[in-house]
Scaffold this motif. Structure first.
Motif, short mmCIF file in Angstrom:
data_model
loop_
_atom_site.label_atom_id
_atom_site.label_comp_id
_atom_site.label_asym_id
_atom_site.label_seq_id
_atom_site.Cartn_x
_atom_site.Cartn_y
_atom_site.Cartn_z
N LYS A 8 -6.28 3.93 5.39
CA LYS A 8 -6.77 3.61 3.84
C LYS A 8 -5.43 3.71 2.95
CE LYS A 8 -11.21 6.21 4.40
NZ LYS A 8 -11.96 7.07 3.87
N ALA A 9 -4.46 3.89 3.47
CA ALA A 9 -3.13 3.89 2.63
C ALA A 9 -3.05 2.58 1.79
CB ALA A 9 -1.86 4.48 3.37
N ALA A 10 -2.86 1.58 2.39
CA ALA A 10 -2.85 0.32 1.73
C ALA A 10 -3.80 0.03 0.96
CB ALA A 10 -2.85 -0.98 2.97
N PHE A 11 -5.02 0.10 1.08
CA PHE A 11 -6.28 0.03 0.06
C PHE A 11 -5.96 0.64 -1.01
CE2 PHE A 11 -10.49 0.93 -1.50
CZ PHE A 11 -10.64 -0.49 -2.09
N TYR A 12 -5.96 2.09 -0.89
CA TYR A 12 -5.78 3.16 -1.99
C TYR A 12 -4.34 2.64 -2.76
CZ TYR A 12 -9.30 6.47 -0.88
OH TYR A 12 -10.58 7.17 -0.77
N ALA A 13 -3.44 2.53 -2.08
CA ALA A 13 -2.06 2.18 -2.99
C ALA A 13 -2.35 0.89 -3.74
CB ALA A 13 -0.95 1.91 -1.97
N LEU A 14 -3.06 -0.01 -3.33
CA LEU A 14 -3.20 -1.40 -4.17
C LEU A 14 -4.26 -1.09 -5.30
CD1 LEU A 14 -2.54 -4.31 -4.56
CD2 LEU A 14 -4.51 -4.81 -2.72
N PHE A 15 -5.14 -0.35 -4.98
CA PHE A 15 -6.11 -0.26 -5.83
C PHE A 15 -5.79 0.72 -7.17
CE2 PHE A 15 -9.52 2.54 -7.91
CZ PHE A 15 -10.64 1.55 -8.14
N HIS A 16 -4.96 1.66 -6.62
CA HIS A 16 -4.52 2.69 -7.89
C HIS A 16 -3.17 2.13 -8.64
CE1 HIS A 16 -7.02 5.63 -5.45
NE2 HIS A 16 -7.10 5.82 -6.58
N ALA A 17 -2.45 1.20 -8.07
CA ALA A 17 -1.40 0.45 -8.74
C ALA A 17 -1.95 -0.49 -9.65
CB ALA A 17 -0.57 -0.52 -7.71
N VAL A 18 -2.98 -1.27 -9.26
CA VAL A 18 -3.52 -2.27 -10.37
C VAL A 18 -4.40 -1.40 -11.26
CG1 VAL A 18 -5.29 -3.89 -10.63
CG2 VAL A 18 -3.89 -3.89 -8.55
N SER A 19 -5.01 -0.15 -11.13
CA SER A 19 -5.91 0.68 -11.98
C SER A 19 -4.88 1.05 -12.90
CB SER A 19 -6.67 1.64 -11.35
OG SER A 19 -7.48 2.38 -12.20
N ALA A 20 -3.68 1.63 -12.42
CA ALA A 20 -2.87 2.38 -13.40
C ALA A 20 -2.08 1.06 -14.18
CB ALA A 20 -1.69 3.05 -12.55
N PHE A 21 -1.61 0.04 -13.76
CA PHE A 21 -1.15 -1.00 -14.62
C PHE A 21 -2.15 -1.60 -15.69
CE2 PHE A 21 0.10 -5.31 -15.83
CZ PHE A 21 1.40 -5.06 -16.05
N CYS A 22 -3.35 -1.57 -15.06
CA CYS A 22 -4.25 -2.09 -16.19
C CYS A 22 -4.94 -1.11 -17.13
CB CYS A 22 -5.37 -2.88 -15.29
SG CYS A 22 -5.09 -4.51 -14.38
N ASN A 23 -4.34 0.05 -17.18
CA ASN A 23 -4.90 1.34 -17.79
C ASN A 23 -6.18 1.40 -17.71
OD1 ASN A 23 -2.69 2.10 -20.62
ND2 ASN A 23 -2.25 0.51 -18.82
N ALA A 24 -6.84 1.33 -16.61
CA ALA A 24 -8.07 1.31 -16.18
C ALA A 24 -8.79 2.94 -16.18
CB ALA A 24 -8.48 0.53 -15.20
N GLY A 25 -8.00 3.66 -15.47
CA GLY A 25 -8.34 5.02 -15.26
C GLY A 25 -9.31 5.28 -14.06
#
Length: 255
Positions: free
Chosen positions: A37-54
């Motif tokens: 799950k590491a790849a999906f979790y990393a990509l999801f949270h990188a995008v979520s953090a950059f987009c200030n989504a939370g």
């Protein structure tokens, strides 16, 4: 224009990709996330953090009942992504033209100054209130105090990730500071919300120039148009009115 947009989009994708790669390597090697799950979790949270989504995928997991991992490295990586995402598209365009122009616009300079100021203000304020006796970081190690309060200062302005674990136990002075940072938010045309650092910066310039006895509002030897000042004042007034009205209605209808 299309060339500039391509540069900006490419830059955003590169930033998110680097953030995802760093999270993937760290989370996989440290065992924070299962290897599959590491790849999906990393990509999801990188995008979520950059987009200030939370948004995060950790809430509800037994080992992460309060959300994202609270270790220093995870918070540092995600915090940098939040800051970059909160700069705004005009700032990215300005950066993409740096090789040719060798100078930054007044908007970019003001944005960077305000972001640094608010980050340091929130960082110092949260540290002073929560690291002392009675604060939620009273017994935390020194590095954790510094990183968690920095991340909370960065995240508060619209990303919404919890940097301080027991957020509901914040002291009143910390809550007031958090609300102020949330109200201001991020830069114009960025991934975040709030009245924006632009509005806050323009009104700050009005105050500073008035105190110094100037009839004209200036920044970096440039005059701020009167229309911009009126617009900033209108945004501030309308936003305050909405907050007070919504707060009153909540108090009226809820215990």
């Amino acid at each position: 224009i299309l060339r500039l947009l391509r540069r900006v989009i490419t830059g955003i994708l590169v930033i998110e990709a680097i953030g995802a790669l760093l999270l993937f390597v760290y989370w996989r090697s440290s065992g924070i996330v299962a290897p599959e799950k590491a790849a999906f979790y990393a990509l999801f949270h990188a995008v979520s953090a950059f987009c200030n989504a939370g948004f995060d995928l950790f809430v509800g997991l037994p080992q992460y009942p309060r959300g994202i991992p609270g270790d220093d490295i995870s918070l540092l990586i995600m915090g940098v992504l939040i800051v970059l995402g909160g700069l705004g598209i005009p700032v990215f365009i300005d950066f993409s033209q740096w090789p040719q122009r060798r100078r930054l616009s007044s908007h970019t300079q003001l944005t960077l100054i305000i972001i640094v100021f608010l980050t340091l203000l929130g960082w110092a304020g949260l540290y002073l209130s929560e690291a002392r006796v009675g604060g939620i970081l009273e017994s935390a190690p020194g590095d954790q105090r510094l990183v968690h309060t920095w991340f909370q200062s960065v995240s508060t302005r619209t990303a919404g990730f919890p940097g301080l674990r027991d957020f509901k136990l914040l002291l009143p002075e910390s809550r007031l500071l958090v609300m102020m940072l949330m109200f201001i938010g991020c830069a114009p045309a960025s991934m975040g919300g709030g009245i924006t650092t632009g509005t806050f910066g323009v009104l700050g310039l009005v105050f500073w120039n008035t105190v110094r006895g100037r009839n004209v509002v200036r920044f970096r030897r440039r005059t701020v148009p009167t229309e911009t000042i009126y617009r900033a004042a209108a945004v501030m007034s309308i936003s305050l009115a909405q907050v007070f009205l919504a707060s009153w209605l909540i108090l009226l209808t809820h215990d």
